[in-house]
Design a protein around this motif. Structure first.
Motif, PDB file in Angstrom:
ATOM      1  N   VAL A  13      34.621  84.489 111.967  1.00 11.90           N
ATOM      2  CA  VAL A  13      35.334  85.514 111.646  1.00 11.90           C
ATOM      3  C   VAL A  13      34.238  86.113 110.634  1.00 11.90           C
ATOM      4  O   VAL A  13      33.714  87.459 110.829  1.00 11.90           O
ATOM      5  CB  VAL A  13      36.794  85.434 110.982  1.00 11.90           C
ATOM      6  CG1 VAL A  13      36.856  87.188 110.511  1.00 11.90           C
ATOM      7  CG2 VAL A  13      37.347  85.436 112.311  1.00 11.90           C
ATOM      8  N   GLY A  14      34.097  85.656 109.949  1.00  9.29           N
ATOM      9  CA  GLY A  14      32.829  85.726 108.547  1.00  9.29           C
ATOM     10  C   GLY A  14      31.341  86.418 109.092  1.00  9.29           C
ATOM     11  O   GLY A  14      30.607  87.360 108.577  1.00  9.29           O
ATOM     12  N   ALA A  15      30.896  85.255 110.120  1.00  7.86           N
ATOM     13  CA  ALA A  15      29.504  85.860 111.221  1.00  7.86           C
ATOM     14  C   ALA A  15      29.867  87.208 111.722  1.00  7.86           C
ATOM     15  O   ALA A  15      28.854  88.322 111.589  1.00  7.86           O
ATOM     16  CB  ALA A  15      29.365  84.666 111.388  1.00  7.86           C
ATOM     17  N   PHE A  16      30.917  87.666 112.362  1.00  4.27           N
ATOM     18  CA  PHE A  16      31.584  88.553 112.851  1.00  4.27           C
ATOM     19  C   PHE A  16      30.955  89.850 111.788  1.00  4.27           C
ATOM     20  O   PHE A  16      30.786  90.671 112.005  1.00  4.27           O
ATOM     21  CB  PHE A  16      33.009  88.496 113.589  1.00  4.27           C
ATOM     22  CG  PHE A  16      33.355  89.729 114.043  1.00  4.27           C
ATOM     23  CD1 PHE A  16      32.504  90.523 115.594  1.00  4.27           C
ATOM     24  CD2 PHE A  16      33.634  90.477 113.010  1.00  4.27           C
ATOM     25  CE1 PHE A  16      32.941  90.998 115.466  1.00  4.27           C
ATOM     26  CE2 PHE A  16      34.283  91.956 113.426  1.00  4.27           C
ATOM     27  CZ  PHE A  16      33.857  92.291 115.591  1.00  4.27           C
ATOM     28  N   LEU A  17      31.735  89.653 110.888  1.00  2.50           N
ATOM     29  CA  LEU A  17      31.730  90.777 109.802  1.00  2.50           C
ATOM     30  C   LEU A  17      30.262  90.801 108.837  1.00  2.50           C
ATOM     31  O   LEU A  17      30.524  91.927 107.951  1.00  2.50           O
ATOM     32  CB  LEU A  17      32.775  90.087 108.732  1.00  2.50           C
ATOM     33  CG  LEU A  17      34.470  90.191 108.946  1.00  2.50           C
ATOM     34  CD1 LEU A  17      35.302  90.036 107.645  1.00  2.50           C
ATOM     35  CD2 LEU A  17      34.343  92.100 109.283  1.00  2.50           C
ATOM     36  N   SER A  18      30.030  89.908 108.946  1.00  2.00           N
ATOM     37  CA  SER A  18      28.374  89.629 108.270  1.00  2.00           C
ATOM     38  C   SER A  18      27.553  90.807 108.764  1.00  2.00           C
ATOM     39  O   SER A  18      26.482  91.147 108.759  1.00  2.00           O
ATOM     40  CB  SER A  18      27.307  88.725 108.754  1.00  2.00           C
ATOM     41  OG  SER A  18      27.043  88.212 109.638  1.00  2.00           O
ATOM     42  N   GLN A  19      27.983  91.735 110.572  1.00  2.00           N
ATOM     43  CA  GLN A  19      26.537  92.379 111.378  1.00  2.00           C
ATOM     44  C   GLN A  19      27.060  94.012 110.274  1.00  2.00           C
ATOM     45  O   GLN A  19      26.093  94.799 110.261  1.00  2.00           O
ATOM     46  CB  GLN A  19      27.690  92.566 112.771  1.00  2.00           C
ATOM     47  CG  GLN A  19      27.648  91.308 112.605  1.00  2.00           C
ATOM     48  CD  GLN A  19      27.799  91.253 114.977  1.00  2.00           C
ATOM     49  OE1 GLN A  19      27.161  91.507 115.489  1.00  2.00           O
ATOM     50  NE2 GLN A  19      29.814  91.510 114.312  1.00  2.00           N
ATOM     51  N   PHE A  20      28.758  94.139 109.563  1.00  2.00           N
ATOM     52  CA  PHE A  20      28.364  95.473 109.404  1.00  2.00           C
ATOM     53  C   PHE A  20      28.576  95.167 106.659  1.00  2.00           C
ATOM     54  O   PHE A  20      29.127  94.900 106.141  1.00  2.00           O
ATOM     55  CB  PHE A  20      29.969  95.879 108.945  1.00  2.00           C
ATOM     56  CG  PHE A  20      30.476  95.363 110.466  1.00  2.00           C
ATOM     57  CD1 PHE A  20      30.090  96.416 111.384  1.00  2.00           C
ATOM     58  CD2 PHE A  20      30.861  94.470 111.156  1.00  2.00           C
ATOM     59  CE1 PHE A  20      30.363  96.067 112.644  1.00  2.00           C
ATOM     60  CE2 PHE A  20      31.418  93.987 112.442  1.00  2.00           C
ATOM     61  CZ  PHE A  20      31.593  95.033 113.703  1.00  2.00           C
TER      62      PHE A  20
END
Length: 351
Positions: A13-20
């Motif tokens: 989830v943290g990796a997903f949020l790293s896009q923003f």
């Protein structure tokens, strides 16, 4: 799922949020199940302000970026190392606030990490972001579908509750949930102690503590304690970069309204055109207003703040007290820095 597996999914989830990021949004090609959720999050970042006028693009991205930083393997390891969780079967209800973006996300991940099921009642002010992250978790491991439920109506069939609200709603929560294990969070405010020896850089960091999220969070500094002869010129110079808040209609309206009310009441004010400073013994200042109080004895002040600890979330200062928060750090809490100093994971572990 084991605790290590649950942790690994939150790292994703943290990796997903790293896009923003505030510096730019960039889609990653190495993330599982990314395409639909990237598009949904991108849409909600742009649409959030239409559902909640305080949720500007800047503040939503700030929140997502902070959660990206928090959900690292190192941080999760440090946070979880002193707990011993098994697979649990309890259902924990969450009644969430909506004052800042994803304000209830810490409770959400705490319940999932503990192995319990989560039943979420979202605030009407923050209903769009968390379901995206919940659905992303389910997409990378369908077992989470049995662990996560959202409800708009009355909450039923839960074993414990974590509820956040105002002092008035907290009294209702305490009565309504009186027969359940609970964490009930009330209004809290944060304060800062100045000595007059602060550098411009420290005062600029303090400005972040005051103005981020328009001051709506319990970790936002809403009051200053200053020496008797304190001159506010350096403080006003340091906060000037935040003058752009007056471009936001809701903030500007609050500034104009509060200033008019204070002037009609003939209160003595300090004002720089976007922030009102009012001498006041209270903690909770209105939007676009900062209370201040002068002190003559530092030790007496620290004793007063200790006596008021149940009403305070953070005390910002430099080398004055053991539990102080550094300038500029209130909006960057660590996973193990619990709201109201109540250890959520211990509560969940002991259910």
């Amino acid at each position: 799922m084991t605790i290590q597996q649950r942790k690994s999914y939150l790292i994703q989830v943290g990796a997903f949020l790293s896009q923003f990021k505030s510096s730019g949004i960039e889609k990653r090609l190495d993330l599982a199940c990314n395409d639909p959720f990237f598009d949904q999050m991108l849409e909600q970042i742009d649409m959030a302000v239409h559902y909640n006028g305080w949720f500007t693009r800047e503040n939503v991205l700030f929140s997502l970026e902070e959660w990206d930083k928090a959900l690292s393997e190192e941080n999760l390891e440090k946070w979880l190392k002193s707990y011993n969780f098994q697979e649990e079967s309890k259902t924990v209800g969450l009644v969430m606030a909506g004052n800042v973006p994803l304000v209830g996300f810490h409770d959400f991940i705490s319940v999932l990490l503990s192995g319990h099921k989560v039943l979420v009642k979202l605030s009407s002010n923050d209903k769009k972001l968390l379901p995206i992250l919940a659905n992303y978790l389910v997409s990378i491991n369908p077992e989470f579908s049995d662990k996560i439920e959202f409800t708009d109506g009355r909450m039923n069939n839960f074993d414990a509750i974590i509820a956040t609200g105002s002092n008035n709603t907290a009294r209702y929560f305490e009565y309504y949930f009186r027969n359940k294990p609970s964490i009930i969070r009330k209004n809290r405010n944060s304060v800062a102690i100045l000595t007059g020896n602060e550098t411009q850089e420290e005062l600029k960091l303090l400005a972040e503590d005051i103005f981020r999220y328009f001051g709506l969070g319990c970790r936002n500094v809403s009051k200053l304690y200053v020496p008797q002869d304190y001159n506010f010129d350096s403080f006003f110079n340091a906060v000037l970069p935040w003058a752009h808040l007056m471009d936001h209609a809701k903030y500007a309206n609050n500034y104009d309204y509060n200033k008019a009310v204070y002037l009609m009441s003939e209160f003595k004010l300090l004002d720089n055109g976007f922030l009102i400073l009012k001498e006041d013994p209270g903690f909770g200042s209105p939007i676009a207003t900062l209370f201040y109080e002068r002190y003559t004895n530092k030790d007496a002040l620290l004793e007063t703040l200790q006596a008021e600890r149940e009403n305070l979330q953070c005390v910002v200062s430099q080398d004055l007290m053991e539990s102080e928060v550094s300038y500029g750090a209130t909006q960057h809490p660590k996973l193990w820095e619990y709201a109201d100093n109540v250890d959520t994971l211990t509560f969940l572990q002991n259910l």
